[in-house]
Design an enzyme around this catalytic site. Sequence first.
Site, PDB file in Angstrom:
ATOM      1  N   ARG A 181      37.688 -58.616 -89.134  1.00  0.00           N
ATOM      2  CA  ARG A 181      36.963 -58.980 -90.370  1.00  0.00           C
ATOM      3  C   ARG A 181      36.426 -57.723 -91.074  1.00  0.00           C
ATOM      4  O   ARG A 181      35.902 -56.818 -90.447  1.00  0.00           O
ATOM      5  CB  ARG A 181      35.789 -59.905 -90.053  1.00  0.00           C
ATOM      6  N   ARG A 206      27.693 -62.630 -78.698  1.00  0.00           N
ATOM      7  CA  ARG A 206      27.527 -63.759 -79.636  1.00  0.00           C
ATOM      8  C   ARG A 206      28.219 -65.014 -79.116  1.00  0.00           C
ATOM      9  O   ARG A 206      27.714 -66.123 -79.271  1.00  0.00           O
ATOM     10  CB  ARG A 206      28.078 -63.378 -81.015  1.00  0.00           C
ATOM     11  N   ARG A 215      31.165 -55.412 -89.993  1.00  0.00           N
ATOM     12  CA  ARG A 215      29.801 -55.783 -89.592  1.00  0.00           C
ATOM     13  C   ARG A 215      29.477 -55.184 -88.230  1.00  0.00           C
ATOM     14  O   ARG A 215      30.328 -55.165 -87.346  1.00  0.00           O
ATOM     15  CB  ARG A 215      29.668 -57.318 -89.528  1.00  0.00           C
ATOM     16  N   ARG A 258      21.187 -73.820 -85.052  1.00  0.00           N
ATOM     17  CA  ARG A 258      21.874 -73.014 -84.035  1.00  0.00           C
ATOM     18  C   ARG A 258      21.472 -73.419 -82.618  1.00  0.00           C
ATOM     19  O   ARG A 258      21.975 -72.894 -81.659  1.00  0.00           O
ATOM     20  CB  ARG A 258      21.406 -71.597 -84.166  1.00  0.00           C
TER      21      ARG A 258
HETATM   22  P1  AP5 Z   1      34.261 -66.256 -91.208  1.00  0.00           P
HETATM   23  O1  AP5 Z   1      34.494 -67.279 -92.243  1.00  0.00           O
HETATM   24  O2  AP5 Z   1      33.440 -65.068 -91.575  1.00  0.00           O
HETATM   25  O3  AP5 Z   1      33.710 -66.954 -89.875  1.00  0.00           O
HETATM   26  P2  AP5 Z   1      32.262 -67.520 -89.554  1.00  0.00           P
HETATM   27  O4  AP5 Z   1      32.447 -68.761 -88.749  1.00  0.00           O
HETATM   28  O5  AP5 Z   1      31.436 -67.612 -90.800  1.00  0.00           O
HETATM   29  O6  AP5 Z   1      31.773 -66.367 -88.602  1.00  0.00           O
HETATM   30  P3  AP5 Z   1      30.388 -65.572 -88.535  1.00  0.00           P
HETATM   31  O7  AP5 Z   1      30.660 -64.438 -87.592  1.00  0.00           O
HETATM   32  O8  AP5 Z   1      29.867 -65.188 -89.870  1.00  0.00           O
HETATM   33  O9  AP5 Z   1      29.509 -66.651 -87.893  1.00  0.00           O
HETATM   34  P4  AP5 Z   1      28.248 -66.443 -87.084  1.00  0.00           P
HETATM   35  O10 AP5 Z   1      27.785 -67.829 -86.993  1.00  0.00           O
HETATM   36  O11 AP5 Z   1      28.406 -65.704 -85.804  1.00  0.00           O
HETATM   37  O12 AP5 Z   1      27.425 -65.393 -87.943  1.00  0.00           O
HETATM   38  P5  AP5 Z   1      26.333 -65.583 -89.070  1.00  0.00           P
HETATM   39  O13 AP5 Z   1      26.684 -64.671 -90.149  1.00  0.00           O
HETATM   40  O14 AP5 Z   1      26.086 -67.008 -89.348  1.00  0.00           O
HETATM   41  O15 AP5 Z   1      35.707 -65.773 -90.688  1.00  0.00           O
HETATM   42  C1  AP5 Z   1      35.838 -64.697 -89.781  1.00  0.00           C
HETATM   43  C2  AP5 Z   1      37.089 -63.867 -90.126  1.00  0.00           C
HETATM   44  O16 AP5 Z   1      38.255 -64.652 -89.944  1.00  0.00           O
HETATM   45  C3  AP5 Z   1      37.122 -63.373 -91.577  1.00  0.00           C
HETATM   46  O17 AP5 Z   1      37.676 -62.084 -91.575  1.00  0.00           O
HETATM   47  C4  AP5 Z   1      38.062 -64.360 -92.300  1.00  0.00           C
HETATM   48  O18 AP5 Z   1      38.772 -63.707 -93.332  1.00  0.00           O
HETATM   49  C5  AP5 Z   1      38.992 -64.786 -91.167  1.00  0.00           C
HETATM   50  N1  AP5 Z   1      39.382 -66.202 -91.223  1.00  0.00           N
HETATM   51  C6  AP5 Z   1      38.559 -67.268 -91.472  1.00  0.00           C
HETATM   52  N2  AP5 Z   1      39.251 -68.430 -91.383  1.00  0.00           N
HETATM   53  C7  AP5 Z   1      40.534 -68.086 -91.048  1.00  0.00           C
HETATM   54  C8  AP5 Z   1      41.724 -68.833 -90.787  1.00  0.00           C
HETATM   55  N3  AP5 Z   1      41.732 -70.182 -90.815  1.00  0.00           N
HETATM   56  N4  AP5 Z   1      42.845 -68.158 -90.460  1.00  0.00           N
HETATM   57  C9  AP5 Z   1      42.845 -66.812 -90.383  1.00  0.00           C
HETATM   58  N5  AP5 Z   1      41.762 -66.038 -90.615  1.00  0.00           N
HETATM   59  C10 AP5 Z   1      40.618 -66.672 -90.940  1.00  0.00           C
HETATM   60  O19 AP5 Z   1      25.028 -65.056 -88.293  1.00  0.00           O
HETATM   61  C11 AP5 Z   1      24.901 -63.692 -87.939  1.00  0.00           C
HETATM   62  C12 AP5 Z   1      23.645 -63.510 -87.096  1.00  0.00           C
HETATM   63  O20 AP5 Z   1      22.485 -63.949 -87.852  1.00  0.00           O
HETATM   64  C13 AP5 Z   1      23.589 -64.327 -85.808  1.00  0.00           C
HETATM   65  O21 AP5 Z   1      24.259 -63.688 -84.738  1.00  0.00           O
HETATM   66  C14 AP5 Z   1      22.065 -64.401 -85.579  1.00  0.00           C
HETATM   67  O22 AP5 Z   1      21.567 -63.192 -85.086  1.00  0.00           O
HETATM   68  C15 AP5 Z   1      21.531 -64.582 -87.011  1.00  0.00           C
HETATM   69  N6  AP5 Z   1      21.394 -66.003 -87.378  1.00  0.00           N
HETATM   70  C16 AP5 Z   1      22.072 -66.652 -88.366  1.00  0.00           C
HETATM   71  N7  AP5 Z   1      21.688 -67.942 -88.416  1.00  0.00           N
HETATM   72  C17 AP5 Z   1      20.760 -68.112 -87.450  1.00  0.00           C
HETATM   73  C18 AP5 Z   1      20.018 -69.221 -86.992  1.00  0.00           C
HETATM   74  N8  AP5 Z   1      20.149 -70.449 -87.545  1.00  0.00           N
HETATM   75  N9  AP5 Z   1      19.147 -69.037 -85.958  1.00  0.00           N
HETATM   76  C19 AP5 Z   1      18.991 -67.827 -85.382  1.00  0.00           C
HETATM   77  N10 AP5 Z   1      19.683 -66.736 -85.761  1.00  0.00           N
HETATM   78  C20 AP5 Z   1      20.560 -66.874 -86.788  1.00  0.00           C
END
Ligand code: AP5
Length: 218
Positions: free
Chosen positions: A126, A170, A159, A87
């Site tokens: 979502r 974010r 969420r 990240r």
């Molecule tokens: P989805 O597939 O859920 O999108 P995503 O890219 O996975 O989005 P996230 O919000 O999960 O990513 P993120 O990186 O912010 O969060 P993460 O969980 O990793 O799709 C989103 C929506 O759109 C869904 O409803 C889906 O149905 C729809 N959709 C998808 N594709 C589509 C399309 N083509 N057309 C139409 N609709 C579509 O992280 C959460 C938190 O964890 C972070 O904020 C941070 O606090 C922590 N964290 C995680 N990893 C780290 C790290 N490496 N370092 C530090 N903190 C971290």
Amino acid sequence: MRIILLGPPGSGKGTQASRLCQELNISHISTGDILRDEAKAGSNLGKEAKSFMDKGELVPDRLVTEIIRERLSQKEPNDFILDGYPRNIAQAKALDEILEQNNKPMDMAIYLDTSEATIIQRLSGRRVCQKCGFNFHIINMPPKKDMLCDFCGSKLFKRKDDEADTIKKRLAVYLKETSSLIDYYTRQNKLTKISADRQASLVYDELLDLFDYLKVQR
Ligand code: AP5
């Protein structure tokens, strides 16, 4: 096959990674999912992580990198998609070191290029299954029965970090910390960019084609 999926929140990393990993029988390593599971279980790691996640901030590198080091230092998985890690540049350097130590070189970093309007529409709509974690969207990918998971029948929820103010936070964190990884992997000749503003099935088909190409190259 070892892939990093890069992209802003809502670009579809989780949606695509879970389908691809099921299809290709490889591991889906999502730091967001791991941290949410820890928070749900009430572990010390989960409690510490939750306070950052709920505000839309990054969880400290030392916690997240330890999770990844532990996962990738075992013999299995050999093939995986990393979703949400790295990240920032510090995490990317730590990952390079972990992969080198374990002789598991990365094949490709794929950047899911997505517009801000799409990100906001996707995250605000979502809904996630509270039991199995499957993602739906109230308009783009609605469940068959109102607010119930198609797969396990459990309730769907929004969420906490998908509230409007936290989405903005974010996005700001992504631009400040994560977007620099596009240059980082370009310099390593590992980056492929695809447009993720399209229908999920079109993005999926392009990813599958890329994976076929990688298999031939190996
Ligand atoms: P989805 O597939 O859920 O999108 P995503 O890219 O996975 O989005 P996230 O919000 O999960 O990513 P993120 O990186 O912010 O969060 P993460 O969980 O990793 O799709 C989103 C929506 O759109 C869904 O409803 C889906 O149905 C729809 N959709 C998808 N594709 C589509 C399309 N083509 N057309 C139409 N609709 C579509 O992280 C959460 C938190 O964890 C972070 O904020 C941070 O606090 C922590 N964290 C995680 N990893 C780290 C790290 N490496 N370092 C530090 N903190 C971290």
